[in-house]
Scaffold this motif. Structure first.
Motif, PDB file in Angstrom:
ATOM      1  N   CYS A 144       0.827  -1.212   0.000  1.00  0.00           N
ATOM      2  CA  CYS A 144       0.000   0.000   0.000  1.00  0.00           C
ATOM      3  C   CYS A 144       0.860   1.260   0.000  1.00  0.00           C
ATOM      4  O   CYS A 144       0.598   2.205  -0.752  1.00  0.00           O
ATOM      5  CB  CYS A 144      -0.928   0.011   1.214  1.00  0.00           C
ATOM      6  N   VAL A 145       1.896   1.273   0.849  1.00  0.00           N
ATOM      7  CA  VAL A 145       2.762   2.446   0.936  1.00  0.00           C
ATOM      8  C   VAL A 145       3.529   2.651  -0.363  1.00  0.00           C
ATOM      9  O   VAL A 145       3.604   3.770  -0.895  1.00  0.00           O
ATOM     10  CB  VAL A 145       3.725   2.302   2.132  1.00  0.00           C
ATOM     11  N   ALA A 146       4.110   1.574  -0.901  1.00  0.00           N
ATOM     12  CA  ALA A 146       4.890   1.700  -2.131  1.00  0.00           C
ATOM     13  C   ALA A 146       4.019   2.160  -3.298  1.00  0.00           C
ATOM     14  O   ALA A 146       4.451   2.972  -4.132  1.00  0.00           O
ATOM     15  CB  ALA A 146       5.566   0.373  -2.455  1.00  0.00           C
ATOM     16  N   ARG A 147       2.797   1.653  -3.361  1.00  0.00           N
ATOM     17  CA  ARG A 147       1.894   2.080  -4.431  1.00  0.00           C
ATOM     18  C   ARG A 147       1.569   3.562  -4.305  1.00  0.00           C
ATOM     19  O   ARG A 147       1.502   4.287  -5.306  1.00  0.00           O
ATOM     20  CB  ARG A 147       0.613   1.252  -4.387  1.00  0.00           C
ATOM     21  N   ARG A 148       1.352   4.016  -3.080  1.00  0.00           N
ATOM     22  CA  ARG A 148       1.051   5.426  -2.863  1.00  0.00           C
ATOM     23  C   ARG A 148       2.238   6.300  -3.273  1.00  0.00           C
ATOM     24  O   ARG A 148       2.065   7.356  -3.894  1.00  0.00           O
ATOM     25  CB  ARG A 148       0.715   5.641  -1.387  1.00  0.00           C
ATOM     26  N   VAL A 149       3.451   5.873  -2.943  1.00  0.00           N
ATOM     27  CA  VAL A 149       4.651   6.611  -3.333  1.00  0.00           C
ATOM     28  C   VAL A 149       4.757   6.679  -4.851  1.00  0.00           C
ATOM     29  O   VAL A 149       5.076   7.733  -5.429  1.00  0.00           O
ATOM     30  CB  VAL A 149       5.912   5.958  -2.722  1.00  0.00           C
ATOM     31  N   SER A 174      -0.700  -0.684 -10.286  1.00  0.00           N
ATOM     32  CA  SER A 174      -0.122   0.400 -11.062  1.00  0.00           C
ATOM     33  C   SER A 174      -0.406   1.739 -10.368  1.00  0.00           C
ATOM     34  O   SER A 174      -1.429   1.887  -9.696  1.00  0.00           O
ATOM     35  CB  SER A 174      -0.719   0.401 -12.474  1.00  0.00           C
ATOM     36  N   PRO A 175       0.528   2.691 -10.464  1.00  0.00           N
ATOM     37  CA  PRO A 175       1.733   2.690 -11.319  1.00  0.00           C
ATOM     38  C   PRO A 175       2.960   2.030 -10.709  1.00  0.00           C
ATOM     39  O   PRO A 175       4.067   2.209 -11.197  1.00  0.00           O
ATOM     40  CB  PRO A 175       1.976   4.187 -11.519  1.00  0.00           C
ATOM     41  N   LEU A 176       2.798   1.260  -9.645  1.00  0.00           N
ATOM     42  CA  LEU A 176       3.937   0.611  -8.997  1.00  0.00           C
ATOM     43  C   LEU A 176       4.419  -0.572  -9.829  1.00  0.00           C
ATOM     44  O   LEU A 176       3.621  -1.398 -10.280  1.00  0.00           O
ATOM     45  CB  LEU A 176       3.533   0.138  -7.603  1.00  0.00           C
ATOM     46  N   ASP A 177       5.722  -0.657 -10.015  1.00  0.00           N
ATOM     47  CA  ASP A 177       6.367  -1.783 -10.696  1.00  0.00           C
ATOM     48  C   ASP A 177       6.918  -2.707  -9.616  1.00  0.00           C
ATOM     49  O   ASP A 177       7.751  -2.294  -8.804  1.00  0.00           O
ATOM     50  CB  ASP A 177       7.490  -1.250 -11.593  1.00  0.00           C
ATOM     51  N   ILE A 178       6.450  -3.963  -9.565  1.00  0.00           N
ATOM     52  CA  ILE A 178       6.871  -4.916  -8.531  1.00  0.00           C
ATOM     53  C   ILE A 178       7.736  -6.003  -9.152  1.00  0.00           C
ATOM     54  O   ILE A 178       7.374  -6.587 -10.181  1.00  0.00           O
ATOM     55  CB  ILE A 178       5.658  -5.557  -7.836  1.00  0.00           C
ATOM     56  N   ARG A 179       8.879  -6.267  -8.533  1.00  0.00           N
ATOM     57  CA  ARG A 179       9.754  -7.362  -8.960  1.00  0.00           C
ATOM     58  C   ARG A 179       9.819  -8.396  -7.839  1.00  0.00           C
ATOM     59  O   ARG A 179      10.336  -8.102  -6.752  1.00  0.00           O
ATOM     60  CB  ARG A 179      11.164  -6.848  -9.277  1.00  0.00           C
TER      61      ARG A 179
END
Length: 310
Positions: A144-149, A174-179
């Motif tokens: 949730c935090v990473a997506r918000r960033v 999206s727009p978060l890119d997760i590896r």
């Protein structure tokens, strides 16, 4: 510590379960045979967060047993927690864990080369989380935090690197890119190329993953309940944020302080690199093998001095 030197052998039981229970049994058998053995318990977070509540009577008995000569743990906050939850009416010593020398920062040139080698974007803001991904580590909060960033940092692509057992990932973040990196034998290079380490543990006796990130020159963002929080404060190596209630909640307000800290690091490279430099310097001093063994020798000397008294 040999008997020829006049010192009692010492059993170090790391984790209460199963080693603490086994250590107490071994100490009893040895003492019954005339061997004046010393027993140290080294409890960890899972001993009171996961296993302890299921075996509370046994946990309490182990921690209060007069056959235990010393209790050693990783942080003052965790020592206080043990005392409060299990009524341990005795001193609990603190011995911070030590890190291998392989955890060290890379130069800007080497970081760029390592990113190319790992197939990661050269100019992306890389947030890492390396963990066993148990529920107590709250990987869903990290998402949730990473997506918000990622939604707020319009000028940079945000990539979240997850090293460990893959958590449950919604279809679209999206727009978060997760590896998803899976289980790695060595996370050093992943940390060295990261811009920030994010861990929102709901409980942690210390959190070695954050110490590893700091040693690699990476600023960290975490909850203020982790045992390493005072170290982060001491050198201003990132941000510690108040623990928030579990989901569900408004995702726009999810760990707002953590989001703000990461956005600062993502948009102000000078601030990010300065925090990382302080983190690396502190880790080299506080989590080194030399610091660890100096403290351990002090504890052993105190133990032997006490054992030699009539």
């Amino acid at each position: 510590m040999s008997a020829a030197e006049g010192n009692a052998p010492l059993i170090w039981a790391h984790y209460l379960f199963p080693y603490g229970a086994a250590g107490l049994m071994a100490a009893g058998l040895l003492r019954g045979s005339g061997v004046p053995v010393r027993l140290w318990l080294n409890p960890a977070g899972s001993d009171i967060w996961e296993v302890g509540p299921q075996l509370r009577e046994l946990s309490t008995g182990l921690l209060r047993d007069p056959g235990v000569d010393r209790i050693v743990t990783y942080s003052p906050s965790f020592a206080a927690e043990l005392s409060d939850q299990y009524g341990v009416n005795r001193p609990i010593d603190v011995l911070k864990p030590c890190l291998s020398g392989r955890y060290r920062p890379l130069s800007a040139v080497d970081r760029a080369a390592a990113r190319r080698r790992l197939g990661l974007p050269a100019d992306a803001f890389l947030i890492s989380m390396h963990s066993n991904m148990r529920p107590v580590k709250a990987p869903e909060d990290v998402l949730c935090v990473a997506r918000r960033v990622a939604g707020l940092l319009d000028s940079r692509n945000v990539v979240l690197l997850l090293a460990g057992p893959a958590p449950s990932i919604p279809w679209d973040l999206s727009p978060l890119d997760i590896r998803l990196l899976g289980l790695l034998r060595d996370v050093t290079e992943v940390l060295q190329v990261s811009d920030a380490e994010l861990n929102l543990s709901r409980h942690d006796s210390f959190n070695l993953s954050l110490a590893e990130a700091m040693a690699c020159g990476v600023p960290v963002v975490t909850t203020d309940v982790v045992g390493i929080a005072p170290d982060i404060h001491a050198c201003d190596a990132g941000a510690t944020v108040p623990l928030e209630p579990p989901v569900p909640r408004d995702p726009r307000r999810c760990y707002r302080a953590a989001v703000d800290a990461l956005c600062r690091f993502g948009s102000r490279e000078e601030e990010r690199s300065a925090a990382g430099r302080r983190a690396g310097e502190h880790a080299a001093a506080a989590f080194s093998g030399a610091a660890h063994w100096t403290r351990l020798r002090s504890l052993l000397s105190a133990e032997l001095a006490g054992a030699s008294q009539p």
